[in-house]
Design an enzyme around this catalytic site. Structure first.
Site, PDB file in Angstrom:
ATOM      1  N   GLU A   1       2.023  -7.598   8.958  1.00  0.00           N
ATOM      2  CA  GLU A   1       2.143  -6.161   9.208  1.00  0.00           C
ATOM      3  C   GLU A   1       3.209  -5.501   8.358  1.00  0.00           C
ATOM      4  OE1 GLU A   1       0.972  -8.188  11.567  1.00  0.00           O
ATOM      5  OE2 GLU A   1      -0.886  -7.051  11.529  1.00  0.00           O
TER       6      GLU A   1
ATOM      7  N   ARG B   1      -3.088  -8.146 -20.659  1.00  0.00           N
ATOM      8  CA  ARG B   1      -3.977  -7.664 -21.726  1.00  0.00           C
ATOM      9  C   ARG B   1      -3.214  -6.936 -22.817  1.00  0.00           C
ATOM     10  NH1 ARG B   1      -9.228  -7.660 -20.542  1.00  0.00           N
ATOM     11  NH2 ARG B   1      -9.691  -5.747 -21.650  1.00  0.00           N
TER      12      ARG B   1
ATOM     13  N   ASP C   1     -10.541  -0.244 -24.047  1.00  0.00           N
ATOM     14  CA  ASP C   1     -10.881  -0.328 -22.636  1.00  0.00           C
ATOM     15  C   ASP C   1     -11.039   1.060 -22.023  1.00  0.00           C
ATOM     16  OD1 ASP C   1     -10.780  -3.054 -22.529  1.00  0.00           O
ATOM     17  OD2 ASP C   1      -8.795  -3.165 -21.618  1.00  0.00           O
TER      18      ASP C   1
ATOM     19  N   PRO D   1       0.811  -1.219   0.000  1.00  0.00           N
ATOM     20  CA  PRO D   1       0.000   0.000   0.000  1.00  0.00           C
ATOM     21  C   PRO D   1       0.851   1.279   0.000  1.00  0.00           C
ATOM     22  CG  PRO D   1      -0.395  -1.319   1.998  1.00  0.00           C
ATOM     23  CD  PRO D   1       0.574  -2.070   1.169  1.00  0.00           C
TER      24      PRO D   1
HETATM   25  N1  ADE Z   1      -0.859  -5.145   0.130  1.00  0.00           N
HETATM   26  C1  ADE Z   1      -1.830  -4.824   1.004  1.00  0.00           C
HETATM   27  N2  ADE Z   1      -2.626  -3.869   0.535  1.00  0.00           N
HETATM   28  C2  ADE Z   1      -2.156  -3.554  -0.715  1.00  0.00           C
HETATM   29  C3  ADE Z   1      -2.557  -2.624  -1.707  1.00  0.00           C
HETATM   30  N3  ADE Z   1      -3.589  -1.813  -1.547  1.00  0.00           N
HETATM   31  N4  ADE Z   1      -1.837  -2.594  -2.837  1.00  0.00           N
HETATM   32  C4  ADE Z   1      -0.772  -3.386  -3.018  1.00  0.00           C
HETATM   33  N5  ADE Z   1      -0.351  -4.276  -2.106  1.00  0.00           N
HETATM   34  C5  ADE Z   1      -1.028  -4.361  -0.959  1.00  0.00           C
END
Ligand code: ADE
Length: 244
Positions: free
Chosen positions: A118, A156, A171, A91
């Site tokens: 975590e 793709r 797309d 994330p």
């Molecule tokens: N791992 C956990 N959440 C994620 C996300 N939103 N994007 C990429 N990897 C992740």
């Protein structure tokens, strides 16, 4: 395109890779997806892939050693001459979007590291210097779903993966706009008629209608996208009209 995926849940990938477009692409040898169990690279007899965080706190942290060992092993097997991109799904990464999918399709080999728990020991990033990619501002339980999202979107762009050459360009997002509405038989359903422009048989008219609907949808649902693309004079006139 060859993908190597590093995960502690290799079974996660079985069903998604065994359906429709990806299944067919694999069967035809257009792509290959090789899933590696990080646990196979541990050195201790318990095959531990995680440990408690230094400094305390809840949860577990994925240890650097098995991830780095797996990545280095795969890198050595691919050979230095072949282009290889290492991705870490996290994330904290740069937001994944269509243009990144297109860019990644230019590599011969893509390695995707799936984090869990975590987080992973920061030294994995220091050593492998991966391209950190996020699929959105929300937290998933791990990088497995993001890895599949990336594989799907990138594949793709591989020639012949899609039935018709043009469909990836049609797309949503490929031209920075949302896709126009689609209809199929019957002409009338529960009192709702398919738009007459689409039934006209006039190719030019169909194209005009679709462009206008794409602009209209994007204006309504994702006006932010319009800021990012170059619009033709005709598009600008249509948007002006739509705003009235
Ligand atoms: N791992 C956990 N959440 C994620 C996300 N939103 N994007 C990429 N990897 C992740």
């Amino acid at each position: 395109m060859r993908y190597d995926v590093l995960t502690i849940f290799p079974d996660f990938f079985e069903s998604p890779l065994n359906q429709t477009i990806l299944k067919r692409a694999i069967a035809r040898g257009l792509i290959s997806v090789n899933v590696h169990d990080i646990r196979d690279y541990t050195l201790d007899k318990h095959r531990n892939v995680d440990d408690s965080p230094y400094g305390g706190g809840s949860g577990m942290v994925m240890a650097a050693q098995p991830i780095v060992a797996a990545a280095e092993d795969i890198r050595a097997k691919r050979g230095a001459s072949e282009s290889l991109k290492i991705i870490l799904a996290t994330p904290q990464g740069r937001p994944f979007e269509q243009k990144i999918a297109r860019e990644l399709a230019g590599f011969k080999n893509i390695m995707i590291i799936c984090g869990r728990y975590e987080g992973i020991d920061e030294r994995v990033i220091d050593i492998l210097n991966p391209d950190e990619i996020s699929i959105g501002d929300y937290v998933l339980s791990g990088g497995e779903l993001p890895a599949l999202v990336i594989i799907d979107a990138v594949s793709r762009y591989i020639p012949d993966v899609l039935g018709s050459e043009t469909s990836v360009e049609m797309d949503t997002f490929s031209h920075g706009l949302l896709k126009y509405p689609q209809y199929t038989r019957p002409e009338e359903f529960m009192g709702l008629k398919a738009p007459s422009a689409l039934l006209s048989g006039n190719h030019k008219e169909v194209e005009r209608w679709r462009r206008r609907e794409s602009l209209k949808r994007t204006l309504e649902k994702r006006p932010d996208l319009l800021e990012k693309i170059e619009l033709s004079e005709e598009d600008k006139i249509i948007i002006k009209e739509l705003k009235k």
